[in-house]
Write a protein that holds these residues in place. Structure first.
Motif, PDB file in Angstrom:
ATOM      1  N   TRP A 116       0.806  -1.219   0.000  1.00 45.39           N
ATOM      2  CA  TRP A 116       0.000   0.000   0.000  1.00 45.39           C
ATOM      3  C   TRP A 116       0.842   1.273   0.000  1.00 45.39           C
ATOM      4  CZ3 TRP A 116       1.188   2.376   4.584  1.00 45.39           C
ATOM      5  CH2 TRP A 116       1.583   1.568   5.646  1.00 45.39           C
ATOM      6  N   GLN A 117       2.151   1.138   0.166  1.00 48.97           N
ATOM      7  CA  GLN A 117       3.043   2.291   0.091  1.00 48.97           C
ATOM      8  C   GLN A 117       3.574   2.514  -1.328  1.00 48.97           C
ATOM      9  OE1 GLN A 117       5.733   0.850   3.253  1.00 48.97           O
ATOM     10  NE2 GLN A 117       5.193   2.701   4.415  1.00 48.97           N
ATOM     11  N   LEU A 118       3.184   1.655  -2.258  1.00 52.43           N
ATOM     12  CA  LEU A 118       3.679   1.721  -3.634  1.00 52.43           C
ATOM     13  C   LEU A 118       2.579   2.153  -4.590  1.00 52.43           C
ATOM     14  CD1 LEU A 118       5.659  -1.650  -3.760  1.00 52.43           C
ATOM     15  CD2 LEU A 118       6.539   0.623  -3.160  1.00 52.43           C
ATOM     16  N   SER A 119       2.971   2.682  -5.733  1.00 57.63           N
ATOM     17  CA  SER A 119       2.022   3.024  -6.790  1.00 57.63           C
ATOM     18  C   SER A 119       1.435   1.756  -7.395  1.00 57.63           C
ATOM     19  CB  SER A 119       2.727   3.827  -7.884  1.00 57.63           C
ATOM     20  OG  SER A 119       3.673   3.012  -8.563  1.00 57.63           O
ATOM     21  N   GLY A 120       0.370   1.930  -8.191  1.00 59.34           N
ATOM     22  CA  GLY A 120      -0.247   0.775  -8.840  1.00 59.34           C
ATOM     23  C   GLY A 120       0.720   0.028  -9.731  1.00 59.34           C
ATOM     24  N   GLY A 121       1.522   0.762 -10.501  1.00 58.04           N
ATOM     25  CA  GLY A 121       2.481   0.104 -11.379  1.00 58.04           C
ATOM     26  C   GLY A 121       3.517  -0.685 -10.606  1.00 58.04           C
ATOM     27  N   MET A 122       3.973  -0.132  -9.479  1.00 56.15           N
ATOM     28  CA  MET A 122       4.947  -0.847  -8.656  1.00 56.15           C
ATOM     29  C   MET A 122       4.324  -2.073  -8.001  1.00 56.15           C
ATOM     30  SD  MET A 122       7.308   2.027  -6.804  1.00 56.15           S
ATOM     31  CE  MET A 122       8.468   3.030  -7.751  1.00 56.15           C
ATOM     32  N   GLN A 123       3.061  -1.968  -7.594  1.00 51.68           N
ATOM     33  CA  GLN A 123       2.391  -3.141  -7.024  1.00 51.68           C
ATOM     34  C   GLN A 123       2.309  -4.267  -8.044  1.00 51.68           C
ATOM     35  OE1 GLN A 123      -1.274  -2.485  -4.757  1.00 51.68           O
ATOM     36  NE2 GLN A 123      -0.687  -0.354  -4.492  1.00 51.68           N
ATOM     37  N   GLN A 124       2.048  -3.918  -9.292  1.00 55.44           N
ATOM     38  CA  GLN A 124       1.994  -4.963 -10.299  1.00 55.44           C
ATOM     39  C   GLN A 124       3.373  -5.547 -10.554  1.00 55.44           C
ATOM     40  OE1 GLN A 124       0.156  -7.142 -11.078  1.00 55.44           O
ATOM     41  NE2 GLN A 124      -1.123  -6.620 -12.815  1.00 55.44           N
ATOM     42  N   ARG A 125       4.410  -4.740 -10.418  1.00 53.41           N
ATOM     43  CA  ARG A 125       5.771  -5.271 -10.513  1.00 53.41           C
ATOM     44  C   ARG A 125       6.038  -6.276  -9.390  1.00 53.41           C
ATOM     45  NH1 ARG A 125      10.026  -1.833 -13.201  1.00 53.41           N
ATOM     46  NH2 ARG A 125       8.876  -0.451 -14.602  1.00 53.41           N
TER      47      ARG A 125
ATOM     48  N   VAL B 102      -3.716   0.182 -14.984  1.00 50.53           N
ATOM     49  CA  VAL B 102      -2.714   1.245 -14.859  1.00 50.53           C
ATOM     50  C   VAL B 102      -2.808   2.190 -16.047  1.00 50.53           C
ATOM     51  CG1 VAL B 102      -1.159  -0.202 -13.505  1.00 50.53           C
ATOM     52  CG2 VAL B 102      -0.932  -0.181 -15.982  1.00 50.53           C
ATOM     53  N   ASP B 103      -2.180   3.370 -15.915  1.00 50.88           N
ATOM     54  CA  ASP B 103      -2.233   4.367 -16.982  1.00 50.88           C
ATOM     55  C   ASP B 103      -1.391   3.917 -18.173  1.00 50.88           C
ATOM     56  OD1 ASP B 103       0.602   5.793 -16.850  1.00 50.88           O
ATOM     57  OD2 ASP B 103      -0.050   5.485 -14.799  1.00 50.88           O
ATOM     58  N   ALA B 104      -1.566   4.621 -19.300  1.00 49.41           N
ATOM     59  CA  ALA B 104      -0.954   4.188 -20.564  1.00 49.41           C
ATOM     60  C   ALA B 104       0.568   4.150 -20.494  1.00 49.41           C
ATOM     61  CB  ALA B 104      -1.411   5.111 -21.690  1.00 49.41           C
ATOM     62  N   GLN B 105       1.180   5.153 -19.871  1.00 46.97           N
ATOM     63  CA  GLN B 105       2.637   5.187 -19.809  1.00 46.97           C
ATOM     64  C   GLN B 105       3.181   4.060 -18.939  1.00 46.97           C
ATOM     65  OE1 GLN B 105       4.244   8.950 -18.596  1.00 46.97           O
ATOM     66  NE2 GLN B 105       6.370   8.321 -18.906  1.00 46.97           N
TER      67      GLN B 105
ATOM     68  N   ARG C 219       1.650   1.295 -18.343  1.00 44.00           N
ATOM     69  CA  ARG C 219       1.352   0.050 -19.057  1.00 44.00           C
ATOM     70  C   ARG C 219       2.437  -0.263 -20.077  1.00 44.00           C
ATOM     71  NH1 ARG C 219      -4.633  -1.472 -20.869  1.00 44.00           N
ATOM     72  NH2 ARG C 219      -4.278  -3.548 -21.725  1.00 44.00           N
ATOM     73  N   ALA C 220       2.874   0.738 -20.824  1.00 45.44           N
ATOM     74  CA  ALA C 220       3.929   0.524 -21.815  1.00 45.44           C
ATOM     75  C   ALA C 220       5.210   0.054 -21.140  1.00 45.44           C
ATOM     76  CB  ALA C 220       4.176   1.803 -22.602  1.00 45.44           C
ATOM     77  N   GLY C 221       5.540   0.655 -19.988  1.00 46.97           N
ATOM     78  CA  GLY C 221       6.733   0.223 -19.267  1.00 46.97           C
ATOM     79  C   GLY C 221       6.632  -1.196 -18.767  1.00 46.97           C
ATOM     80  N   LEU C 222       5.457  -1.588 -18.289  1.00 49.65           N
ATOM     81  CA  LEU C 222       5.263  -2.952 -17.808  1.00 49.65           C
ATOM     82  C   LEU C 222       5.309  -3.962 -18.956  1.00 49.65           C
ATOM     83  CD1 LEU C 222       2.473  -2.342 -15.142  1.00 49.65           C
ATOM     84  CD2 LEU C 222       4.817  -3.082 -14.692  1.00 49.65           C
ATOM     85  N   GLU C 223       4.780  -3.586 -20.113  1.00 52.92           N
ATOM     86  CA  GLU C 223       4.865  -4.473 -21.283  1.00 52.92           C
ATOM     87  C   GLU C 223       6.323  -4.745 -21.638  1.00 52.92           C
ATOM     88  OE1 GLU C 223       0.719  -2.972 -23.447  1.00 52.92           O
ATOM     89  OE2 GLU C 223       2.670  -2.314 -24.204  1.00 52.92           O
ATOM     90  N   ASP C 224       7.144  -3.687 -21.671  1.00 54.40           N
ATOM     91  CA  ASP C 224       8.555  -3.866 -22.001  1.00 54.40           C
ATOM     92  C   ASP C 224       9.276  -4.663 -20.921  1.00 54.40           C
ATOM     93  OD1 ASP C 224       8.340  -2.525 -24.413  1.00 54.40           O
ATOM     94  OD2 ASP C 224       8.842  -0.582 -23.547  1.00 54.40           O
ATOM     95  N   LEU C 225       8.908  -4.422 -19.661  1.00 57.18           N
ATOM     96  CA  LEU C 225       9.485  -5.205 -18.566  1.00 57.18           C
ATOM     97  C   LEU C 225       9.164  -6.683 -18.734  1.00 57.18           C
ATOM     98  CD1 LEU C 225      10.755  -5.511 -15.696  1.00 57.18           C
ATOM     99  CD2 LEU C 225       8.458  -5.104 -14.798  1.00 57.18           C
ATOM    100  N   LEU C 226       7.928  -6.995 -19.080  1.00 56.43           N
ATOM    101  CA  LEU C 226       7.523  -8.388 -19.259  1.00 56.43           C
ATOM    102  C   LEU C 226       8.338  -9.054 -20.359  1.00 56.43           C
ATOM    103  CD1 LEU C 226       5.714 -10.827 -18.751  1.00 56.43           C
ATOM    104  CD2 LEU C 226       3.992  -9.764 -20.235  1.00 56.43           C
ATOM    105  N   LEU C 227       8.549  -8.363 -21.461  1.00 60.09           N
ATOM    106  CA  LEU C 227       9.336  -8.938 -22.553  1.00 60.09           C
ATOM    107  C   LEU C 227      10.781  -9.179 -22.110  1.00 60.09           C
ATOM    108  CD1 LEU C 227       8.044  -6.948 -25.663  1.00 60.09           C
ATOM    109  CD2 LEU C 227       7.427  -9.254 -24.913  1.00 60.09           C
ATOM    110  N   GLU C 228      11.332  -8.275 -21.306  1.00 60.52           N
ATOM    111  CA  GLU C 228      12.702  -8.434 -20.839  1.00 60.52           C
ATOM    112  C   GLU C 228      12.836  -9.640 -19.912  1.00 60.52           C
ATOM    113  OE1 GLU C 228      13.739  -4.777 -18.971  1.00 60.52           O
ATOM    114  OE2 GLU C 228      13.531  -3.596 -20.813  1.00 60.52           O
ATOM    115  N   VAL C 229      11.943  -9.748 -18.931  1.00 59.76           N
ATOM    116  CA  VAL C 229      12.086 -10.849 -17.966  1.00 59.76           C
ATOM    117  C   VAL C 229      11.699 -12.184 -18.590  1.00 59.76           C
ATOM    118  CG1 VAL C 229      11.757  -9.335 -15.983  1.00 59.76           C
ATOM    119  CG2 VAL C 229       9.776 -10.489 -16.965  1.00 59.76           C
ATOM    120  N   ARG C 230      10.781 -12.151 -19.554  1.00 57.79           N
ATOM    121  CA  ARG C 230      10.445 -13.401 -20.253  1.00 57.79           C
ATOM    122  C   ARG C 230      11.675 -13.932 -20.991  1.00 57.79           C
ATOM    123  NH1 ARG C 230       9.003 -13.833 -26.359  1.00 57.79           N
ATOM    124  NH2 ARG C 230       8.463 -16.037 -26.504  1.00 57.79           N
TER     125      ARG C 230
END
Length: 266
Positions: A133-142, A165-168, A170-181
């Protein structure tokens, strides 16, 4: 790696009632990234719950490495859409990530190493002592993704994980997913209702129509690594986007109406 054979799921006691999933057949090869695209309410989440062993199918079967899935397999992880409810708010980020490792018998230094490596992989090194709960939505999904990575699954199921999450972000999380995959050599089945997201991420896109069945399968032959701007400028990206849009919209338009061009789809 994964075979879905004649899968059918009916909610309720009557096996002949209206199905949420009907005669679903597809396979996923090891190392493949398959996006499942469909409109809201078409049965995507019900399908994923059957694939994960969280709920039993009414008919048909799911095979992982050739063995029937009768419960959550040890080498499969699930990232849910609602990350705020899947994380345990009374546990720190580090404890959330380490929590499932006990079910693999990983404890002590090995668990700490796996946890810290997973947090570093998603850009959260040094944040393990915070609470979700101390993190943003994007960080929680991370954090939710890190928890799955620490488990070192062979197969990762994801249910519209970036929809909230917001569009920006979301784009960062998509790229993160491709990297860790790529880094962890994970096979991914990714459910979404976003056409651009499906084309950008996947090696292959399956279109589901209700009740959940595959109405179209499309190979995505776009070069990797992918880039949010350069990849989406490619003519092939626009062509695939238009083809998938037409497949999703086909039930709501006059069958004689022309499919949209890439420009129209935008």
């Amino acid at each position: 790696m994964l075979d879905v054979l004649g899968l059918r799921k009916v909610h309720g006691p009557d096996p002949d009632g209206p199905p949420a999933v009907a005669d679903l057949d597809f396979s996923v090869a090891a190392g493949e990234f398959v996006a499942i695209l469909g409109s809201s309410g078409c049965g995507k989440t019900t399908m994923l719950r059957c694939l994960s062993g969280l709920v039993p199918p009414t008919a048909g079967e799911v095979l992982l490495h050739g063995a029937p899935v009768t419960g959550p397999p040890k080498d499969m992880a699930f990232v849910f859409q609602d990350y705020s409810r899947s994380l345990l708010p009374w546990m720190t980020v580090r404890r959330n990530v380490a929590f499932p490792l006990r079910y693999q018998g990983v404890t002590g230094p090995a668990a700490r190493t796996a946890t810290e490596e997973a947090l570093a992989a998603v850009g959260l090194a040094g944040r393990g002592d915070r609470f979700p709960w101390q993190l943003s939505g994007g960080m929680q999904q991370r954090v939710a993704i890190a928890r799955a990575l620490a488990y070192r699954p062979k197969l990762l199921l994801m249910d519209e994980p970036f929809a909230s999450v917001d569009a920006q972000t979301r784009a960062g999380l998509e790229d993160l997913l491709l990297e860790v995959r790529e880094r962890y050599d994970i096979t991914v089945v990714f459910v979404t209702h976003d056409i651009d997201e499906a084309v950008y991420l996947a090696d292959r896109v399956l279109v589901l129509r209700p009740p959940a069945h595959v109405s179209l399968a499309v190979d995505v032959d776009l070069p990797r690594p992918r880039h949010q701007v350069d990849t989406k400028r490619l003519p092939e990206f626009g062509r695939l986007r238009a083809e998938l849009f037409a497949a999703l919209d086909g039930g709501g338009r006059d069958a004689a109406a022309p499919a949209p061009s890439p420009a129209d789809a935008g």
